[in-house]
Design a protein around this motif. Structure first.
Motif, PDB file in Angstrom:
ATOM      1  N   MET A  74      43.707  73.627  78.460  1.00 60.23           N
ATOM      2  CA  MET A  74      43.145  73.022  77.252  1.00 60.23           C
ATOM      3  C   MET A  74      41.857  73.749  76.828  1.00 60.23           C
ATOM      4  O   MET A  74      40.778  73.496  77.361  1.00 60.23           O
ATOM      5  N   TRP A  79      36.859  74.994  70.262  1.00 62.51           N
ATOM      6  CA  TRP A  79      36.168  74.419  71.419  1.00 62.51           C
ATOM      7  C   TRP A  79      35.110  75.393  71.920  1.00 62.51           C
ATOM      8  O   TRP A  79      35.298  76.613  71.898  1.00 62.51           O
ATOM      9  N   CYS A  83      38.449  72.482  78.969  1.00 62.84           N
ATOM     10  CA  CYS A  83      38.529  71.113  79.465  1.00 62.84           C
ATOM     11  C   CYS A  83      38.025  71.050  80.918  1.00 62.84           C
ATOM     12  O   CYS A  83      38.411  71.878  81.751  1.00 62.84           O
TER      13      CYS A  83
END
Length: 241
Positions: A74, A79, A83
């Protein structure tokens, strides 16, 4: 605090638990056998990934081996970091690579973030395993680990082999997929697992399950941080000072 008992009472309880542990081991063996017996799906679509050495197809990711494991990491295009849970799992991959590679298995991570973001985060974490970008490709969408704004605005999304409410999802979700390539270079999708499915790859959790307090968490992996974000643990005091 657990009940404090004599060694004899503890031994009786431990033997009962051992019987259950053996049941779990035999069940795992049975599930593994069913996993190996799953039917396969031929992959007819061509997928292209951005890698540090140029663009590569899914076939190239096998790197001369017949089996490929892809961890769907992820890390979305917008981003700033990967993650924490995926990072926790990824901390366990480098040590496994030599063993997997010498057993005819290639393992790579794939994220939808552009390659430069993937490479930057990989350097930050100090990892060595192969990690590629599917930014310009449908791979993440086809294997149900990335979701567009339009999908998330709809009534359902498809994740972990079921239709779920988009409010329970995210633009990126975790998973693991396996592929086989035969001598004629045909590629087959053999397995995928999502949510907590890949949890057994995380050796730290398996160790914690045997610690006195277990995982000691408020929710699934609530204690986990990226390995460079933990606060320094207080040092144990010596009884002599």
């Amino acid at each position: 605090m657990n009940q404090i008992v004599s060694h004899e009472v503890w031994l009786e309880a431990r033997r009962k638990l051992l019987a259950r542990e053996k049941e779990a081991t035999h069940l795992r063996d049975s599930v593994n056998a069913e996993r190996l017996a799953l039917p396969w799906v031929k992959v007819d679509k061509t997928y292209v990934f951005d890698t540090p050495t140029g663009k590569k197809t899914l076939a190239d990711l096998f790197d001369g081996r017949s089996q490929l494991i892809v961890y769907h990491f992820m890390l979305g295009p917008d981003w700033d970091a990967g993650c924490p849970g995926c990072s926790f799992l990824a901390d366990h991959l480098d040590g496994a690579l030599p063993h997997l590679n010498h057993h005819d298995v290639s393992l790579v991570a794939v994220s939808r973030a552009p390659l430069e973001k993937v490479e930057a985060y990989k350097r930050r974490m100090g990892w060595e395993f192969p990690w590629f970008s599917s930014f310009a490709d449908d791979f993440n969408f086809d294997y149900h680990v990335s979701f567009s704004k339009e999908q998330l605005a709809g009534e359902t999304i498809f994740y972990n082999f079921a239709a779920i409410d988009p409010s329970e999802g995210h633009d990126e979700l975790p998973g693991l997929s396996a592929f086989y390539k035969d001598e004629a270079s045909n590629i087959f999708h053999t397995y995928s697992s999502y949510a907590r499915g890949p949890e057994e790859l995380i050796g730290t959790l398996m160790i914690l399950d045997r610690a006195p307090k277990g995982r000691n968490e408020d929710g699934t992996m609530s204690f986990v941080r990226r390995h460079d974000e933990y606060e320094e643990s207080p040092k144990a005091q010596s009884c002599c000072h």
